[in-house]
Structure formats: structure tokens, C-alpha cells
Write a protein that holds these residues in place. Structure first.
Motif, short mmCIF file in Angstrom:
data_model
loop_
_atom_site.label_atom_id
_atom_site.label_comp_id
_atom_site.label_asym_id
_atom_site.label_seq_id
_atom_site.Cartn_x
_atom_site.Cartn_y
_atom_site.Cartn_z
N ASP A 1 0.83 -1.22 0.00
CA ASP A 1 0.00 0.00 0.00
C ASP A 1 0.86 1.27 0.00
O ASP A 1 0.34 2.37 0.16
CB ASP A 1 -0.95 -0.02 1.20
N ARG A 2 2.18 1.11 -0.22
CA ARG A 2 3.03 2.30 -0.18
C ARG A 2 2.89 3.14 -1.46
O ARG A 2 2.96 4.36 -1.42
CB ARG A 2 4.49 1.89 0.04
N PHE A 3 2.74 2.45 -2.60
CA PHE A 3 2.58 3.16 -3.87
C PHE A 3 1.49 2.49 -4.69
O PHE A 3 1.50 1.27 -4.87
CB PHE A 3 3.90 3.17 -4.67
N GLY A 4 0.57 3.30 -5.20
CA GLY A 4 -0.52 2.76 -6.01
C GLY A 4 -0.12 2.52 -7.45
O GLY A 4 -0.81 1.83 -8.20
N HIS A 5 1.00 3.13 -7.86
CA HIS A 5 1.48 2.95 -9.23
C HIS A 5 3.01 2.98 -9.21
O HIS A 5 3.60 3.81 -8.53
CB HIS A 5 0.95 4.08 -10.13
N VAL A 6 3.62 2.03 -9.91
CA VAL A 6 5.09 1.97 -9.99
C VAL A 6 5.47 1.78 -11.45
O VAL A 6 4.99 0.86 -12.11
CB VAL A 6 5.65 0.79 -9.15
#
Lengths: 121, 121
Positions: free
Chosen positions: B33-38
Motif C-alpha cells: 500500500d506504499r505506492f498505487g502505481h510503480v
């Protein structure tokens, strides 16, 4: 005695080489009993060369030398040049174990470390 | 939504770019849940460009974009080119927070990770 040798490409930019030397100092300070000697060597532009670096470790009494390629991507250096130099030194010192660690980009745990750092920015 | 954008130099060697893409996939799989898009972007030779990469994040609804420079050493790219591009994108999207994380070579904890890995070889 186990030695750790960080291998960097070497740069015409002094600051980049200094970063490698600072990391080497950090590795040395944190090696504890894992490595009795920690130094760095360069493939281009800067000394010591890889051959000189390995010879220095052996001269200091290393029975194991672990090379740590400070590269993010694999390429000719990792595939050809480093193994060729290591094979020659291994032949010259059959009683010394010389190993090549994964390069930085292939280090297990790198993704987690980067995520942790990026999430804290 | 927070987005993470890995920034690599880009290479004429396809294998090196693929390594970046594999790391991006690893970061994406472990982002939780740290980044929604990588995703990743490149400064030379390969697309998307840094501008395109940032625009894609914003287009997907990112309110925070963290750039992670996949570089071992600081240099012109880190000092000048990346900040210049980021400043232009920040001006175009004042409501989006765009931050630049330390480059890989300056990541706290890198020395410990490398020592651990090298000692296990």
C-alpha cells in the motif's frame, strides 16, 4: 583472513570515484568480523586496478577474496572482463579462494531497501 | 494516489534496460500500500522519457510522485537534468507533489545490505 574488494568502473569525474571510496570506508567500518580487509579497485581511469587490488588482498594474507561489483546492470565488464582477470589471479594463487558476488543491481533485498527509502521521502 | 517512478539512464544494450524493467516489476509487486502505481522512465535511448513518465503518473491520478534515481554515483544527471525536468513538471502540475529520493548509491542501509550479501557468497 577474508577480504572484500569493491569493484567500480571508475570515472573521469573525481566526485564519482570519491563516492566509491566513501562507500568502501563505510563497508570497512561496518564489516565487523565478516571481513578482515576491505578495499576498492577500478576497471578504468583510476587506480588500483582489479589485478592490483586482488594482489594487495593476497599480499595482506587473505585466504578468501570476495569481489563485489559496484554495477547496477550486467554487461561486458561483468560477463567477460572481471571473470577473465579473476581467472588469471586465481591461477596465480591456487590456494586463495576468489569469488565474485552478485552485482549491486542483482542484490537480493535491493527492491525492499529502495521501497522503504522511497516511501520515507 | 502515490506513484513511484524509477529513473534510469537507459542503455543501447537491451539487456541493461530489461534489468531496469525487471526491477520495476519487483518494486511494483512489493509496493503493497506504499505506492498505487510503480513504473520506470529513462533519460536516454529508451522510452518513456522522464517527462512522459511523470505525465503518465499524473494522468493516472497521482497526487504524489516520488522519483527514484537508479544511479550509483551523483553527476550531471542528478545535479542538473533531473531537477530541471522536475521543476518544469512541478510548474505544470502545482497540485501534485513531486519529490526526488536519494540515488541508489546514497541509499541509507546500502552498505549493510551489500556486506550481508557478500558475506553469504
Amino acid at each position: 583472513m577474508k577480504a572484500l574488494l569493491l569493484i567500480a568502473h571508475g570515472s573521469r569525474q573525481h566526485a564519482a570515484n570519491e563516492e566509491v571510496q566513501r562507500l568502501t570506508a563505510r563497508l570497512r567500518a561496518r564489516a565487523n568480523d565478516r571481513f578482515g580487509h576491505v578495499s576498492c579497485a577500478f576497471l578504468q581511469f583510476v587506480e588500483p586496478t582489479l589485478t592490483e587490488g586482488i594482489e594487495a588482498c593476497v599480499g595482506l594474507g587473505a585466504t578468501h577474496v570476495t569481489l563485489l561489483p559496484y554495477f547496477l546492470a550486467a554487461g561486458q565488464y561483468l560477463a567477460v572482463e572481471i571473470p577473465r582477470t579473476v581467472a588469471a589471479r586465481q591461477k596465480a594463487h591456487p590456494d586463495v579462494t576468489i569469488r565474485i558476488a552478485p552485482h549491486v543491481g542483482a542484490t537480493p533485498g535491493l527492491a525492499d531497501l529502495l521501497l522503504e527509502m522511497a516511501a520515507a521521502v
